[in-house]
Design an enzyme around this catalytic site. Sequence first.
Site, PDB file in Angstrom:
ATOM      1  N   LYS A  10      50.026  25.134  59.571  1.00  0.00           N
ATOM      2  CA  LYS A  10      48.888  25.615  58.783  1.00  0.00           C
ATOM      3  C   LYS A  10      49.299  25.736  57.307  1.00  0.00           C
ATOM      4  CE  LYS A  10      50.026  30.364  59.982  1.00  0.00           C
ATOM      5  NZ  LYS A  10      50.040  31.334  61.070  1.00  0.00           N
TER       6      LYS A  10
ATOM      7  N   TYR B  33      57.169  38.706  27.266  1.00  0.00           N
ATOM      8  CA  TYR B  33      55.941  39.497  27.202  1.00  0.00           C
ATOM      9  C   TYR B  33      56.215  40.959  27.554  1.00  0.00           C
ATOM     10  CZ  TYR B  33      53.452  35.050  27.063  1.00  0.00           C
ATOM     11  OH  TYR B  33      52.995  33.817  26.709  1.00  0.00           O
TER      12      TYR B  33
END
Length: 359
Positions: free
Chosen positions: A35, A255
Amino acid sequence: MTSPVTAYIDTKALLNNLNVAKKQAPGAKILAMVKANAYGHGLENVVPVLHDHVDAFAVARLDPALQLRSLNVTKPIVIMAGFYLLEQLDIISANNFEPLVHNELQLELLNKTTLINPINVWLKVDTGMSRLGFLAKDVERVYQHLVACPNVAKIGFMTHFPDADDIAKPITENQIVAFAELTKDLKVDRSLAKSAGVLGFPSSHAEWIRPGIMLYGASPFIHKTAEELDLQPVMTLKAPVIALRDLAKGTAVGYGGTFVCPEDMRIAVIGIGYGDGYPRHAKQGTPILINGKRFPLIGRVCMDMLMVDLRDGLEVNIGDQVTLWGKDLPAREVAICAETVAYELYCSVSKRVKFEVIQ
Ligand SMILES: *Cc1c(COP(=O)(O)O)cnc(C)c1O
């Protein structure tokens, strides 16, 4: 070299891991869980390698099931999420897929229609996961309903474990006992074991095992490493060093300036970021492997780049290939630093990453 972020897919490791499953459960058939695009490894990279060595494949939904048929899969294909529309049922029948049946609406749909071919189904029993499935009290009635339904051919029984990654918890053994009780008088195929069941709960093997994460080489357990289980990582994610910087003591990096250089120091900038699927939440200190040595991540992960503390970094050069996870750096370790699981790291690898299969 145009696309420097690369996920290498090691087909030998994949077959090694499959053999670990076979050794653990020698009598059981294998429903290989592919999956989510084979846990992010690429259906086209994984399925042809496994095809002749497994008994069936499982995906969550219809689209990847059709994709499997276009990859020439001739083995049974199980649809784990089942169906909820009549038109889905027609596609399932036309392609010989085997859906899970887990709710009353599906019984009604099966009654309402006449399918081209009767389909094999898996009756999902909820023994404690509380996601999909019928409760024990309803199982006998649902089973009889399916037996009587002309659109249904073979019926298998399936259940799922929510807590088997911790072998010490009693819930899994209780589920195994409850499931055995429900199916004891029936001549049906049964399937309970995901990877943690395959490796940790021999009494859960039954007729079909459903290995997923172990095939890709990550440990399904909290307290055991892949290495201890003889599993080898299939995916190794690599990116290049794109800059080296010598920064002065007190300089804030990235950041938010969450890392401040405690001394004059060298850092490396690596050309991979959350735009490639590297987790933005990876903590400062998450290991990054450069030339066989681990260095700590510093500052916040950016979209296309991340920064590494190179204070112990002898001979690192621009263009050196760095390992983010895979061989010699288990995805699980990185996942723990990002408060997630290896499953999510694998599934998050984004489209712009190049995949390369190594034999
Ligand atoms: C994903 C899944 C599996 C495989 O689980 P792993 O932990 O990856 O081995 C098995 N069964 C069901 C129902 C699943 O959703």
